[in-house]
Design an enzyme around this catalytic site. Structure first.
Site, PDB file in Angstrom:
ATOM      1  N   CYS A  84     -65.807  30.521   4.963  1.00 18.37           N
ATOM      2  CA  CYS A  84     -65.001  30.772   6.015  1.00 18.37           C
ATOM      3  C   CYS A  84     -64.339  29.898   7.244  1.00 18.37           C
ATOM      4  O   CYS A  84     -63.270  29.846   7.806  1.00 18.37           O
ATOM      5  CB  CYS A  84     -65.077  32.314   6.323  1.00 18.37           C
ATOM      6  N   GLU A  88     -56.159  30.851   2.559  1.00 19.72           N
ATOM      7  CA  GLU A  88     -57.427  30.159   2.529  1.00 19.72           C
ATOM      8  C   GLU A  88     -57.568  29.501   1.067  1.00 19.72           C
ATOM      9  O   GLU A  88     -57.659  30.087   0.206  1.00 19.72           O
ATOM     10  CB  GLU A  88     -58.545  31.245   2.750  1.00 19.72           C
ATOM     11  N   LYS A 127     -75.749  45.553   0.412  1.00 16.67           N
ATOM     12  CA  LYS A 127     -75.018  45.650  -0.972  1.00 16.67           C
ATOM     13  C   LYS A 127     -74.486  43.936  -1.041  1.00 16.67           C
ATOM     14  O   LYS A 127     -73.409  43.759  -0.730  1.00 16.67           O
ATOM     15  CB  LYS A 127     -73.806  46.625  -0.848  1.00 16.67           C
ATOM     16  N   GLU A 145     -66.385  40.107   9.649  1.00 19.45           N
ATOM     17  CA  GLU A 145     -66.287  38.684   9.646  1.00 19.45           C
ATOM     18  C   GLU A 145     -65.448  38.354   8.417  1.00 19.45           C
ATOM     19  O   GLU A 145     -65.976  38.487   7.132  1.00 19.45           O
ATOM     20  CB  GLU A 145     -67.705  38.013   9.721  1.00 19.45           C
TER      21      GLU A 145
END
Length: 493
Positions: free
Chosen positions: A296, A393, A186, A262
């Site tokens: 990330c 972030e 997906k 992750e």
């Protein structure tokens, strides 16, 4: 030379618009579609089938039907398919790079780098497929024999993010193929085109029908939720935000699925007083601006010794000012757009809040006017330690700088986060670098290096940054389980 409209059309025309289920491209069962947008212009690139829960279940049915035969396929054969795919992706590097630039925004030079990186997972796991091993031994009491082997875990659900459309797909698909697992992929609905083009390569490379199935959708939870609840699914691998990862882990617990997560990051970038400042600035540019900061692994907090902070900030800002914000297909582009308006607005909200708290913008600090979702390369100094921009972030080309005076303080600042994916340390003292590395709560460390990603290395974090590893010798283990067979003593009468 800038890319022409004809070149863009040529690569877009090669992308299938359907769902890939059981080796066939098909329309959504509801007939629904969605548009994929160019973040540099806002124009529609391609209209794809929008999967329904029924389509998702059909994809799982196909994966389940193919699993037994695929698991019995010789490891060498699985490896040869991956090797052929590596050769084909490499040969078509310009096509894949252009497609990623169109749907994701990164400059072409950077997109070519991702093609090389993403393809390496195909080559690496083509070699790992034949190295899965076990052991045969005599039990300690001598009364039996112990046979230990590794077997494919079974049908997998792979959920990939939008920021690295090829590499995030190959990093999951390649080890699954090598291990003998079938899968449902997906992709992110913001950047699904690259995965569809990659599926055509795998088909051409000889991947049997049903081993890989792709469901593009704008209603991810509706499509993937029933798959996670289905007892036939045995593995879930997800790359994305920590909040979504927590929800998926909770859902996966019902059937005790194998999981790889992750998740988010808040990488510290430490510069000590003895660092080579030129190397540190070069490393900072790589660690901060890869993918426009939408990674990330992006350096999120620059923690610089007070004695060199001013010089580092000035040199860093000078380099950031030299970046050219332009559509990634333009020859002079070195900084592409952010993925969408929502992402750009969040970046500016964090910058504005930091400035409101007393931070100073040495350079940048604003969205770029005009088409697309561009943001200026930004360096902030005098950032208060309580500022949101140090806790969240950023996912944009913004570098907040804070200072420290002692090694203990640097470690404390670096570890002051719920995340632990990657950290960067710049120092000429190797002993210090190793010492700091041992004290940091992080799954990966760049020592005098601004990039750590490598197909031959285990990628992953600790704390709220996730579970499991991708890449390296560890990567294939995520798709295997261990079986032990106890054998009666062959010398017994």
């Amino acid at each position: 030379m800038a890319v022409t409209a004809d070149q863009e059309k040529a690569v877009l025309d090669k992308v299938p618009t359907g769902l890939f289920i059981g080796g066939q491209w098909r329309a959504s069962s509801s007939g629904a579609t969605f548009d994929v947008e160019d973040p540099a212009t806002g124009r529609t690139l391609r209209t794809l089938a929008n999967a329904t829960p029924e389509d998702g279940m059909a994809a799982l049915d196909a994966a389940v039907a193919a699993q037994a035969e695929w698991a019995r396929t010789a490891p060498r054969e699985r490896g040869e398919i991956l090797r052929r795919a590596f050769d084909m992706v490499t040969a078509r590097a310009d096509e894949f790079a252009l497609l990623m630039t169109l749907e994701m925004g990164k400059p072409l030079a950077e997109a070519r780098g991702e093609v090389a990186y993403g393809a390496e997972f195909l080559r690496w796991f083509s070699e790992e497929s034949v190295r899965t091993s076990g052991r045969y031994s005599t039990s300690p009491d001598g009364k039996s024999r112990l046979l230990v082997s590794k077997k494919p875990v079974g049908p997998c659900l792979l959920i990939t993010p939008w920021n690295f459309p090829l590499a995030m797909a190959t990093r999951k698909i390649a080890p699954a193929i090598a291990a003998g697992c079938t899968m449902v992929l997906k992709p992110a609905n913001l950047t699904p085109l690259t995965s569809s083009l990659f599926a055509t390569v795998l088909q051409e490379a000889g991947l049997p029908d049903g081993v890989l199935n792709i469901v593009n959708t704008t209603t991810a939870g509706d499509v993937t939720g029933p798959l996670i609840e289905d007892p036939r699914l045995r593995k879930l691998s997800f790359t994305g935000s920590t909040p979504v990862g927590r929800n998926l882990l909770a859902a996966a617990s019902k059937n005790v699925l194998r999981t790889s997560m992750e998740l988010g990051g808040n990488a510290p970038f430490l510069v000590f007083e003895d660092a080579d400042l030129d190397a540190a600035v070069n490393g900072a540019m790589l660690a901060k601006l890869r993918n426009m900061g939408e990674a990330c692994t992006a350096a999120n907090r620059f923690i610089v010794h007070e004695s060199v902070a001013d010089r580092f900030a000035a040199a860093f800002a000078e380099r950031m000012e030299g970046m050219t914000t332009a559509r990634g297909t333009e020859e002079d582009s070195t900084l592409g757009p952010l993925i969408d308006r929502k992402s750009r607005d969040k970046v500016h909200e964090l910058v504005s809040a930091a400035v409101g708290d007393g931070a100073q913008a040495v350079t940048g600090g604003s969205p770029v006017t005009g088409d697309g979702y561009f943001y200026q390369a930004t360096v902030l100094t005098n950032v208060p330690r309580s500022s949101r921009i140090l806790q969240e972030e950023i996912f944009g080309p913004v570098a907040p700088i804070i200072t420290f005076s002692t090694e203990d303080e640097a470690v404390e600042l670096a570890n002051d986060t719920e995340y632990g994916l990657v950290a960067y340390v710049f120092t000429r003292d190797l002993n210090r670098g190793l010492r700091i590395g041992e004290r940091l709560d992080t799954g990966m460390l760049g020592l005098n290096a601004g990039v750590v990603s490598n197909a031959a290395a285990p990628f992953g974090g600790v704390k709220q940054s996730g579970l499991g590893r991708e890449g390296g010798a560890e990567g294939i283990e995520e798709y295997l389980y261990t079986q032990y067979v106890g054998i009666a003593d062959p010398y017994a009468s």
